[in-house]
Structure formats: C-alpha cells, structure tokens
Scaffold this active site. Structure first.
Site, PDB file in Angstrom:
ATOM      1  N   THR A  61       0.849  -1.184   0.000  1.00 15.11           N
ATOM      2  CA  THR A  61       0.000   0.000   0.000  1.00 15.11           C
ATOM      3  C   THR A  61       0.884   1.233   0.000  1.00 15.11           C
ATOM      4  OG1 THR A  61      -1.395   1.385   1.449  1.00 15.11           O
ATOM      5  CG2 THR A  61      -0.217  -0.426   2.487  1.00 15.11           C
ATOM      6  N   CYS A 121      -1.456   4.759  -5.897  1.00 16.36           N
ATOM      7  CA  CYS A 121      -2.325   3.962  -5.036  1.00 16.36           C
ATOM      8  C   CYS A 121      -2.428   2.618  -5.720  1.00 16.36           C
ATOM      9  CB  CYS A 121      -3.697   4.605  -4.878  1.00 16.36           C
ATOM     10  SG  CYS A 121      -4.858   3.576  -3.960  1.00 16.36           S
TER      11      CYS A 121
END
Length: 240
Positions: A83, A192
């Site tokens: 992430t 992202c």
C-alpha cells in the site's frame, strides 16, 4: 530464492494483484512450474481505514509492525508493504522494508523523466511522507488541484477498494491526467495500488508508473539474487 513477505489487506483487492504479479514474475524468470516463495499477512482494512480517518497513525503503525514481525517469524526475508498510503508509518515498522516510494523513484529516474504527476489517496497526494520522499530523489512532483484530488480519493475508497471498476471513473481519471500533463507532467505515478485496477498505459498520453507492479517485480528480482541498486546516485545539483 528468498521468501517474500507481503503485508497486505489495504485493500485485499490490490494485495491479490501483488500475489499474482510476484508469481507471474517468478514464472517469467524461472519458467516451468516455478512459483514464488512468499507469505502473506492480510490485515482488516476496515480497522486501518478507521484509524486513517481518525488520525490514529500510531495505532495503525503498531498493527502493521505486529503484522510485519509475524511475516519475519514465518520466514520472510524481503518484506513489502502492499500500500502506498500506509508508507506514512513505514519508519515505525521495525523490519527492513522495500520502500514503495524508493522503488517508484528509481523507475522514474531510469526513464530520464523528472517532473511527474501523482495520483493516490488524499493522504498520499497531500502529505509530505510520499511526495517528500520522491522529491528527495530528484523528482518534481505535481498533484491534482483540489477538486480533482477529491475525485481521485473518492473513487479509490468508494469504488476500487470494493472491487468496483466504472468506465465513468476511468474517464474522470483520464481528465485529471490530462490536466496534470497540461501543467507539465512528463509521466504519471499511479500512487495507489488500486488504481492499477482502473488504469493502464492506454489511458495516459505520457508514461505511467504502476507502483504495485514495480514494487512486486522488484521484490522478485531481489529475491532471486539480482544485485540491484534500488536507486541510482543522487542527481547533480541544478546549475545556476
């Protein structure tokens, strides 16, 4: 082959992509029936997202550190935090991490580009933990304007982390990219990991840098013993 530890679940949609990519990379490199030696720890994203919203970053760091320690106990020799946003607490995770921003900066610099647009969560686009780290490696980082940042963030949390991929959102992202290019972006960082579920190179007039893929593939190359310098030497100072 070293064991890769995947610290995921944020969201599991993109963590599944990490698992797929590392195995595809091993098959590409070794052929036959080879697959990755890896372990996965998947946290409950609902808990982490609540901590993000409430600004409880210390609590989130503690959860991820516990998970990282579990990966190491399970045999992980290379740990990747799957992430971008949670790299905000990377320095509070007490195991060596293959840092996602460093991996991305290296990929950008190998192309010779320096000015890049960044798409990601509001945390990633607006806070210094990510843009600052990229800037330390000689990159000039542009983020979308306020309304565009809100659109990018909303699509991530309301759609992509739920596995929802909409054509209208893809078009909205294309328009955000076009505005970044108009401002001088020479490339676009898909900052992202879920954005790679929505966009490909075909959606941008300039090179895109898919951070999850770059991260996962580099982890495999290192696990297979490649002597890779993640980042080249710092760029020379600008002439005056």
């Amino acid at each position: 082959m070293k064991v890769i530890g995947l610290l995921g679940g944020m969201s599991w949609e993109s963590s599944a992509e990490y698992y797929r990519i590392v195995n595809e990379r091993v098959r590409e490199r070794l052929g036959g029936l080879h697959s990755a030696r890896c372990v996965l720890y998947s946290v409950d994203f609902a808990d982490i997202e609540r901590m993000q919203v409430e600004g409880r970053w210390d609590d989130a760091a503690a959860v991820l550190d516990d998970a990282a320690q579990a990966l190491v106990r399970a045999g992980a020799e290379i740990v990747v935090l799957c992430t971008n946003t949670m790299h905000k607490v990377a320095d509070r995770i007490d195991v060596p991490l293959l840092h996602l921003a460093d991996t991305t900066a290296a990929a950008v610099r190998r192309t010779g580009l320096r000015r890049v647009g960044l798409l990601g969560t509001a945390f990633t686009m607006e806070q210094d933990f990510y843009t600052g780290r990229l800037a330390e490696h000689g990159l000039d980082v542009l983020v979308p304007e306020t309304a565009d940042r809100a659109t990018v963030h909303r699509v991530i949390y309301d759609e992509l982390v739920l596995g929802v991929v909409r054509d209208e959102s893809r078009q909205a992202y294309r328009e955000v990219i076009a505005r970044l290019v108009e401002r001088g972006a020479e490339g676009i960082i898909l900052g992202c990991t879920e954005i790679e579920l929505l966009l490909t190179q075909a959606d941008s007039p300039v090179p895109v840098f898919p951070t999850a893929r770059l991260h996962a593939e580099l982890a495999v190359d290192l696990a297979l013993g490649d002597d890779i310098r993640v980042l080249p030497d710092p760029p020379p100072p600008a002439s005056t």
